[in-house]
Design a protein around this motif. Structure first.
Motif, PDB file in Angstrom:
ATOM      1  N   VAL A 188     -52.448  24.231  -0.469  1.00  0.00           N
ATOM      2  CA  VAL A 188     -50.865  23.417   0.316  1.00  0.00           C
ATOM      3  C   VAL A 188     -49.986  23.044  -0.919  1.00  0.00           C
ATOM      4  O   VAL A 188     -50.244  22.149  -1.740  1.00  0.00           O
ATOM      5  CB  VAL A 188     -51.388  22.288   1.385  1.00  0.00           C
ATOM      6  N   GLN A 189     -48.541  23.627  -1.138  1.00  0.00           N
ATOM      7  CA  GLN A 189     -47.670  23.262  -1.980  1.00  0.00           C
ATOM      8  C   GLN A 189     -46.687  22.603  -1.483  1.00  0.00           C
ATOM      9  O   GLN A 189     -46.118  23.136  -0.218  1.00  0.00           O
ATOM     10  CB  GLN A 189     -47.342  24.624  -2.751  1.00  0.00           C
ATOM     11  N   ILE A 190     -45.964  21.541  -1.913  1.00  0.00           N
ATOM     12  CA  ILE A 190     -44.976  20.747  -1.265  1.00  0.00           C
ATOM     13  C   ILE A 190     -43.806  20.680  -2.382  1.00  0.00           C
ATOM     14  O   ILE A 190     -44.186  20.289  -3.418  1.00  0.00           O
ATOM     15  CB  ILE A 190     -45.528  19.343  -1.248  1.00  0.00           C
ATOM     16  N   ALA A 191     -42.709  21.274  -1.886  1.00  0.00           N
ATOM     17  CA  ALA A 191     -41.592  21.061  -2.627  1.00  0.00           C
ATOM     18  C   ALA A 191     -40.595  20.195  -1.998  1.00  0.00           C
ATOM     19  O   ALA A 191     -40.297  20.384  -0.831  1.00  0.00           O
ATOM     20  CB  ALA A 191     -40.942  22.588  -2.849  1.00  0.00           C
ATOM     21  N   GLY A 192     -39.697  19.707  -2.827  1.00  0.00           N
ATOM     22  CA  GLY A 192     -38.495  18.786  -2.499  1.00  0.00           C
ATOM     23  C   GLY A 192     -38.824  17.652  -1.572  1.00  0.00           C
ATOM     24  O   GLY A 192     -40.133  17.025  -2.005  1.00  0.00           O
ATOM     25  N   TRP A 193     -38.370  17.470  -0.274  1.00  0.00           N
ATOM     26  CA  TRP A 193     -38.773  16.227   0.326  1.00  0.00           C
ATOM     27  C   TRP A 193     -38.769  16.410   2.031  1.00  0.00           C
ATOM     28  O   TRP A 193     -37.896  16.201   2.684  1.00  0.00           O
ATOM     29  CB  TRP A 193     -37.296  15.298   0.197  1.00  0.00           C
ATOM     30  N   PRO A 194     -40.065  17.096   2.335  1.00  0.00           N
ATOM     31  CA  PRO A 194     -40.057  17.625   3.442  1.00  0.00           C
ATOM     32  C   PRO A 194     -40.639  16.616   4.546  1.00  0.00           C
ATOM     33  O   PRO A 194     -40.621  16.958   5.787  1.00  0.00           O
ATOM     34  CB  PRO A 194     -41.189  18.649   3.242  1.00  0.00           C
TER      35      PRO A 194
END
Length: 250
Positions: A188-194
């Motif tokens: 699971v990759q998380i980019a920015g501010w989701p």
């Protein structure tokens, strides 16, 4: 094992322990797991994945969130207790030196230069968990609690120091965070501010979360502010660059 906190670290610990066959209880006061960093559909996917592996989730109470999964019997005494409650940057040395700090950490500009009373402090830079560069969307000091941000900021700080010594322009830090977690073998990759919520927030899902193959994008109005990839490890950085291109032109 009992884990306090259903953030990234708490769930990684829970996944490792559950995969090894240990009984695990996770307690979280927020409405859903990893609420600060992922949108609701991803949180629901993670909660369901953990409950399928025997993890008991407790707390919260938002519909579809961790409260919906907290149907296990009363918690029994656990031989191990882990508090996964996040970090607090140690800024005492900076404060003693008169460097500007906030609750987010040591205030730096987009070249990672620290300052005193709004002016750059010559030869002083900060990077990693202790640094608070300007948020690309708000301009406010913000911190990214992940080693990938520390690595990228370290490079920027080094280049800034070299450029300042030579009297040359220094490259700016984009400020769009990228983090990842692997739980039960799923990337699971998380980019920015989701994460978070808001009246103008819109979520788009490309793919199928239940098939562990999806990219979830989060918009504020028409602006892309965050994204999460599930089972697509090569797409995380692409989403990060997509967000960076939006913030740089804002």
């Amino acid at each position: 094992m009992r884990v306090i906190g259903a953030g990234l670290i708490g769930l990684e610990l829970a996944a490792s322990a559950a995969a090894a066959g240990y009984p695990v209880d996770v307690h979280e006061r927020a409405g859903w797991v990893m609420e600060r960093v992922v949108p609701e559909p991803v949180s629901e996917f993670l909660a369901e994945m953990h409950t399928r592996h025997g993890v008991r989730l407790h707390g919260g109470g938002a519909p579809g969130g961790i409260g919906a999964a907290a149907t296990a019997p009363a918690v029994t005494p656990a031989p191990a207790l882990v508090e996964a409650l996040g970090i607090r940057p140690d800024v005492r040395a900076a404060e003693t030196a008169g460097i500007t700090v906030t609750a987010a950490g040591i205030v730096v500009d987009d070249r990672l230069r620290a300052g005193i009373d709004g002016r750059c402090a010559a030869g002083v830079y900060a990077a990693g968990d202790v640094a608070a560069p300007p948020h690309p969307l708000t301009g406010e000091p913000s911190r990214a609690d992940h080693w990938m941000a520390a690595t990228e900021q370290g490079k920027t700080a080094a280049l800034s120091a070299i450029a300042d010594l030579d009297g040359l322009p220094a490259p700016a830090y984009t400020g769009v965070p990228l983090a990842f977690t692997v739980q039960y073998g799923i990337s699971v990759q998380i980019a920015g501010w989701p994460g978070g919520s808001g009246p103008d927030r819109r979520i788009e899902v490309d793919g199928d979360l239940h098939a562990r193959d999806a990219t979830v994008r989060v918009f504020t109005g028409s602006t892309l502010v965050g994204g999460v990839t599930v089972g697509r490890p090569r797409e995380g950085r692409a989403v990060q660059q997509e967000i960076a291109s939006v913030t740089s032109s804002a």
